[in-house]
Design an enzyme around this catalytic site. Structure first.
Site, short mmCIF file in Angstrom:
data_model
loop_
_atom_site.label_atom_id
_atom_site.label_comp_id
_atom_site.label_asym_id
_atom_site.label_seq_id
_atom_site.Cartn_x
_atom_site.Cartn_y
_atom_site.Cartn_z
CG HIS A 82 1.54 5.26 4.14
ND1 HIS A 82 0.89 5.09 5.33
CD2 HIS A 82 2.27 4.14 3.92
CE1 HIS A 82 1.22 3.90 5.83
NE2 HIS A 82 2.06 3.31 4.99
CG HIS A 140 -0.25 -0.08 2.52
ND1 HIS A 140 0.25 -1.26 3.02
CD2 HIS A 140 0.02 0.86 3.46
CE1 HIS A 140 0.81 -1.05 4.21
NE2 HIS A 140 0.69 0.24 4.50
#
Length: 160
Positions: free
Chosen positions: A120, A118
Site C-alpha cells: 500500500h 501487495h
C-alpha cells in the site's frame, strides 16, 4: 511435477493457471475492474488504485505470503518495492499529502485481506486523525480513474 515457478514464461505469468478466486489475479487477467497506474510485464509488477483511493503495487505473478513463497520470490518482491518507492514522490504531489505509509501486510493476523502480496502507498495527512491502517470508505470508480490518470501523468513526467 509442474510447479508454480514452472508456469512463468518469457511473456510473464500464466494467468489462466493463477488462483481463480484472487481478486488481484482477476484484475491482472482483465476479469475485474481496476484503475491501473502502471503495468510492467518485463519486471512483473502492476500498480492500481485501492478502492480506498490510494495506490497498491503487487507482482503480476500470484505470490502468497507463506515463508516459502516469499523466499522464492525475493527478486520479484524487490521490484514491487522499487515501484512502490518510485510512487512515493508522485503520491506526495498528486495528493498534496503530509506523509506516506508504505505498508505490506503478510498474513491475516497482520491485516492482509487479499492473499496476493501487495504494498500500500497510502497518503497521510496531519489532520486525518486516523488510527494506523484503519479502513477508509470506498472511493467511486470515476475518482479512482482520475487519481490513476494523474499518477500516470506524473510518472511519465518523472521518467522524462
Amino acid at each position: 511435477m509442474t510447479t508454480e515457478r514452472d508456469r512463468v514464461t518469457s511473456m510473464g505469468f500464466d494467468h489462466e493457471n493463477s488462483p481463480k478466486e484472487c481478486v488481484f489475479c482477476k484484475i491482472i487477467r482483465g476479469q475485474a475492474e481496476a484503475s491501473v497506474i502502471l503495468r510492467d510485464d518485463e519486471k512483473g509488477v502492476i500498480s492500481f488504485m485501492d478502492l480506498q483511493g490510494y495506490p497498491l503495487v503487487c507482482p503480476i505473478e500470484h505470490v502468497d505470503s507463506t515463508p516459502d513463497s516469499l523466499a522464492h520470490n525475493t527478486d520479484l518482491l524487490a521490484e514491487v518495492n522499487k515501484v512502490a518507492l518510485s510512487l512515493v514522490p508522485l503520491v506526495y504531489e498528486a495528493f498534496a499529502t503530509d506523509s506516506v505509509n508504505l505498508v505490506t501486510n503478510l498474513g491475516t493476523a497482520a491485516g492482509q485481506e487479499i492473499p496476493h502480496v501487495h504494498t500500500h502507498v497510502m497518503p497521510r495527512f496531519n489532520q486525518d486523525n486516523r488510527v494506523r491502517f484503519q479502513r477508509l470508505a470506498t472511493v467511486d470508480r470515476e475518482d479512482l480513474d482520475i487519481q490513476a490518470a494523474r499518477l500516470r501523468e506524473l510518472l511519465q513526467i518523472s521518467q522524462g
